[in-house]
Motif scaffolding. Structure first.
Motif, PDB file in Angstrom:
ATOM      1  N   GLY A  71       0.816  -1.210   0.000  1.00 36.94           N
ATOM      2  CA  GLY A  71       0.000   0.000   0.000  1.00 36.94           C
ATOM      3  C   GLY A  71       0.850   1.260   0.000  1.00 36.94           C
ATOM      4  N   ARG A  91       5.263  -5.132  -3.860  1.00 35.47           N
ATOM      5  CA  ARG A  91       4.090  -5.891  -4.290  1.00 35.47           C
ATOM      6  C   ARG A  91       4.484  -7.309  -4.685  1.00 35.47           C
ATOM      7  N   PRO A 199      -6.620  -2.676  -3.389  1.00 32.37           N
ATOM      8  CA  PRO A 199      -5.875  -1.600  -2.731  1.00 32.37           C
ATOM      9  C   PRO A 199      -6.782  -0.396  -2.517  1.00 32.37           C
ATOM     10  N   ARG A 227      -7.923  -3.551   1.743  1.00 34.20           N
ATOM     11  CA  ARG A 227      -7.977  -2.284   2.462  1.00 34.20           C
ATOM     12  C   ARG A 227      -9.372  -2.070   3.016  1.00 34.20           C
ATOM     13  N   TYR A 314      -1.310   2.631  -7.768  1.00 36.96           N
ATOM     14  CA  TYR A 314      -0.751   1.281  -7.618  1.00 36.96           C
ATOM     15  C   TYR A 314       0.223   1.021  -8.755  1.00 36.96           C
TER      16      TYR A 314
END
Length: 314
Positions: A71, A91, A199, A227, A314
């Motif tokens: 994140g 990631r 995310p 999330r 992201y």
């Protein structure tokens, strides 16, 4: 480069990087705000939450931030874009622990393990007629990246049917079917378990509405390990109160840490864990695999792994 780490690093990892890349300078601290030489730093390695606009402003030599997290929502995106600072993350390192955690949730649910724990406290030998199994059930995985793919691979071992949801709708193994996020309502009624790994982005905040839960089976189980911001506390409380679905497993919450007096703690159809699904003793070691590869690529002027598009988040 002069590289600043803002978290504790084991001595063996320090030695490994200093042996592999001896031409760089490394500083290790735990309080970024108190560091007195930010203007000399080229790269900051961080979990992300300690990076502020003021830090970016002061670190006028900064060209790269390596985030040891997936994140990046806490970063000051606009300031980083203004300064053209490169951002990368780790990631992919969470796939094993988070997939295991998801399977643990599902196995606990079908095998009624929480119920048996209560019975042990009561010295109660009565068996549970509601025990079930995962084989033949359908899991819907919202987010088909490294974590989602690993969950699907584990689910296939348990003979589950796997449906993935992503932005493109492109199907690939180990998913039996993949649809785009726009088609989510068409597949939600098929799911016995619905797992969210999304995310936090502008597009995902408060994504799940009451209508999504109403589209699920009454027997469905919703699991959120992505999330907490993807579903509001109001929707969660309404779904739990009305028993729209059978159970909610929440490793993440709209407010973190969840206040001790929050209503979500007390619902029998809600299980809460404190954002721990990614925890593993291998966390830093997997992070360093990506970090060291990226140092090599940086030196060779090659594209880095896990470069973040700050516009997308992201």
């Amino acid at each position: 480069m002069k590289i600043l780490f803002t978290m504790p690093i084991p001595d063996d990892l320090k030695a490994k990087q200093e042996a592999q890349f001896p031409n760089h300078t490394y500083d290790y601290i735990e309080n970024l705000a108190s560091y007195k030489s930010l203007e000399t730093i080229d790269c900051i390695v961080t979990y992300g939450s300690d990076i502020t606009e003021a830090i970016i402003e002061e670190a006028n030599s900064l060209s790269w931030i390596m985030v040891f997290s997936a994140g990046i929502e806490e970063l000051p995106h606009a300031k980083l874009q203004e300064r053209e600072v490169l951002v990368t993350n780790v990631r992919g390192i969470h796939s094993i622990p988070m997939a295991e955690f998801t399977m643990a949730y599902m196995l606990s649910y079908v095998k009624r393990l929480a119920n048996f724990a209560t019975k042990q406290v009561e010295h109660n030998w009565i068996r549970d007629a509601e025990m079930s199994e995962l084989a033949g059930k359908t899991i819907i995985i919202i987010g088909t990246g490294a974590i989602g793919k690993q969950i699907a691979e584990f689910a296939k071992v348990f003979q589950m049917k796997t449906i993935g949801i992503n932005t493109s709708g492109e199907t690939f193994t180990p998913f039996d079917q993949v649809v785009s996020i726009e088609e989510i309502q068409t597949v939600l009624p098929k799911g016995d378990f619905i797992v969210s790994i999304l995310p936090e982005t502008k597009a995902t905040k408060a994504l799940y509405q009451k209508s999504h839960f109403e589209a699920m089976k009454e027997s469905a189980v919703f699991i959120n390990i992505g999330r907490g911001s993807v579903v509001t506390e109001e929707v969660l409380i309404e779904v739990a109160t009305s028993q729209t679905i059978a159970h909610l497993y929440l490793d993440v919450a709209p407010i973190e840490p969840l206040p001790t007096n929050h209503a979500l703690w007390d619902f029998p159809n809600v299980t809460i864990t404190p954002h721990v699904s990614a925890h593993s003793p291998k966390y830093l070691y997997r992070s360093f695999d990506i970090w060291l590869e990226n140092i090599s690529r940086f030196q060779n002027e090659e594209p880095l792994l896990n470069t973040i598009n700050l516009n997308k988040g992201y």
